[in-house]
Design a protein around this motif. Structure first.
Motif, short mmCIF file in Angstrom:
data_model
loop_
_atom_site.label_atom_id
_atom_site.label_comp_id
_atom_site.label_asym_id
_atom_site.label_seq_id
_atom_site.Cartn_x
_atom_site.Cartn_y
_atom_site.Cartn_z
N LYS A 43 0.81 -1.38 -0.11
CA LYS A 43 -0.11 -0.12 0.14
C LYS A 43 0.69 0.94 -0.20
CE LYS A 43 -4.02 -2.37 2.42
NZ LYS A 43 -4.39 -2.71 3.63
N TYR A 44 1.83 1.38 0.72
CA TYR A 44 2.30 2.00 0.60
C TYR A 44 3.75 2.63 -0.74
CZ TYR A 44 7.19 5.11 1.95
OH TYR A 44 7.60 6.05 1.66
N LEU A 45 3.69 1.75 -1.26
CA LEU A 45 4.56 1.52 -2.46
C LEU A 45 3.45 2.33 -3.45
CD1 LEU A 45 6.65 -1.28 -2.39
CD2 LEU A 45 7.70 1.36 -1.54
N GLU A 46 2.77 1.60 -3.13
CA GLU A 46 1.53 2.10 -4.38
C GLU A 46 1.15 3.74 -4.45
OE1 GLU A 46 -1.23 -0.68 -4.05
OE2 GLU A 46 -0.81 -1.75 -5.74
N ALA A 47 1.05 4.07 -2.70
CA ALA A 47 1.19 5.42 -2.58
C ALA A 47 2.37 6.46 -2.92
CB ALA A 47 0.69 5.88 -1.33
N CYS A 48 3.39 6.04 -3.60
CA CYS A 48 4.35 6.83 -3.44
C CYS A 48 4.69 7.44 -4.63
CB CYS A 48 5.53 6.00 -3.63
SG CYS A 48 6.09 5.36 -1.37
N GLY A 49 3.94 7.53 -5.68
CA GLY A 49 4.02 7.57 -7.10
C GLY A 49 5.25 7.00 -7.22
N ASP A 50 6.17 9.03 -7.51
CA ASP A 50 7.59 8.79 -8.71
C ASP A 50 8.35 8.56 -7.42
OD1 ASP A 50 6.82 8.63 -10.78
OD2 ASP A 50 6.61 10.30 -11.56
N TRP A 73 4.52 -10.39 -5.37
CA TRP A 73 3.78 -8.41 -5.79
C TRP A 73 4.82 -8.16 -7.40
CZ3 TRP A 73 4.97 -4.37 -4.47
CH2 TRP A 73 4.21 -2.88 -5.01
N HIS A 74 6.04 -7.50 -5.92
CA HIS A 74 6.95 -6.61 -6.82
C HIS A 74 7.59 -7.40 -8.19
CE1 HIS A 74 10.90 -5.02 -7.27
NE2 HIS A 74 10.37 -4.13 -7.14
N GLN A 75 7.61 -8.47 -8.65
CA GLN A 75 7.72 -8.87 -9.78
C GLN A 75 7.28 -8.41 -10.60
OE1 GLN A 75 9.71 -12.51 -8.99
NE2 GLN A 75 9.42 -13.40 -11.08
N LYS A 76 5.79 -8.54 -10.61
CA LYS A 76 4.65 -7.88 -11.79
C LYS A 76 3.90 -6.70 -11.43
CE LYS A 76 2.67 -13.03 -10.61
NZ LYS A 76 1.51 -13.70 -9.79
N SER A 77 4.63 -5.98 -10.52
CA SER A 77 4.56 -4.80 -10.79
C SER A 77 5.21 -4.09 -11.94
CB SER A 77 4.79 -3.83 -8.63
OG SER A 77 6.12 -3.69 -9.39
N PRO A 78 4.91 -2.26 -11.90
CA PRO A 78 5.65 -1.91 -13.06
C PRO A 78 6.38 -0.96 -11.66
CG PRO A 78 3.48 -0.56 -11.38
CD PRO A 78 3.55 -2.05 -10.78
N TYR A 79 6.97 -1.74 -10.83
CA TYR A 79 8.83 -0.86 -10.17
C TYR A 79 9.78 -2.04 -10.01
CZ TYR A 79 3.89 0.49 -7.48
OH TYR A 79 3.45 1.44 -7.48
N SER A 100 14.54 -16.35 -2.99
CA SER A 100 15.18 -14.93 -2.80
C SER A 100 15.78 -14.49 -3.76
CB SER A 100 15.47 -14.46 -1.30
OG SER A 100 14.83 -14.85 0.30
N LEU A 101 17.01 -15.53 -3.98
CA LEU A 101 18.00 -14.57 -5.01
C LEU A 101 18.19 -15.22 -6.19
CD1 LEU A 101 21.55 -15.08 -2.90
CD2 LEU A 101 20.46 -13.14 -3.61
N ALA A 102 16.51 -15.50 -6.40
CA ALA A 102 16.23 -15.84 -7.75
C ALA A 102 15.33 -14.93 -8.35
CB ALA A 102 15.50 -17.31 -7.55
N TYR A 103 14.97 -13.82 -7.32
CA TYR A 103 14.03 -12.35 -8.09
C TYR A 103 15.46 -11.90 -8.27
CZ TYR A 103 10.02 -14.62 -5.74
OH TYR A 103 9.64 -15.19 -5.12
N ASN A 104 14.87 -11.26 -9.58
CA ASN A 104 15.57 -10.00 -10.16
C ASN A 104 16.55 -9.04 -9.15
OD1 ASN A 104 16.46 -11.56 -11.89
ND2 ASN A 104 14.49 -11.18 -13.48
N ALA A 105 15.43 -8.86 -8.04
CA ALA A 105 15.36 -7.49 -7.83
C ALA A 105 15.91 -8.04 -6.41
CB ALA A 105 13.82 -7.10 -7.62
N VAL A 106 15.99 -8.42 -5.76
CA VAL A 106 16.96 -8.85 -4.97
C VAL A 106 18.55 -9.20 -5.13
CG1 VAL A 106 17.17 -11.00 -2.47
CG2 VAL A 106 14.96 -10.43 -3.98
#
Length: 126
Positions: A43-50, A73-79, A100-106
């Motif tokens: 919820k916080y990230l979705e409210a952060c905008g840019d 969720w993050h992997q499918k998000s615009p962030y 955990s390390l299998a996720y590109n963002a980690v």
């Protein structure tokens, strides 16, 4: 890249206090935001905008939405390409680390408790 904003996602208040204190010592001008579970973090990230954090410090074992559910969720998000995630966990289980390390963002998987050397390791690449 300079770290201007950090999001800590953890349900352990003692761990949060330590993490925040170590971060403030290393990054005195950073905006540090805390959420106590993955659902609130989303919820916080979705409210952060840019104005997204450059760094997310994420626990695995949390109520409502755990760290892995947050990562899904993050992997499918615009962030997905806009912030890096460091897993902070009590678990030294190699399966948790590999998963955990299998996720590109980690970027890293760090076991708790945190200390100044671990914080320096986390922020040195920015």
């Amino acid at each position: 890249m300079k770290i201007k904003k950090v999001l800590i996602v953890d349900d352990d208040k003692v761990s949060i206090l330590l993490t925040e204190a170590l971060l403030r010592k290393q990054l005195p001008n950073a905006d540090i935001h805390i959420e106590y579970d993955g659902e609130e973090a989303i919820k916080y990230l979705e409210a952060c905008g840019d104005h997204l954090p450059e760094l997310v410090l994420l626990d695995i074992d949390m109520p409502k939405v755990d760290g892995f559910e947050f990562l899904n969720w993050h992997q499918k998000s615009p962030y997905v390409d806009k912030m890096e995630i460091v897993m902070l966990s009590l678990s030294s289980n190699s399966k948790d680390m590999e998963r955990s390390l299998a996720y590109n963002a980690v970027k890293h998987y760090i076991t708790k408790p945190l200390n100044q050397q671990k914080i320096e390791f986390i922020v040195k690449d920015f």
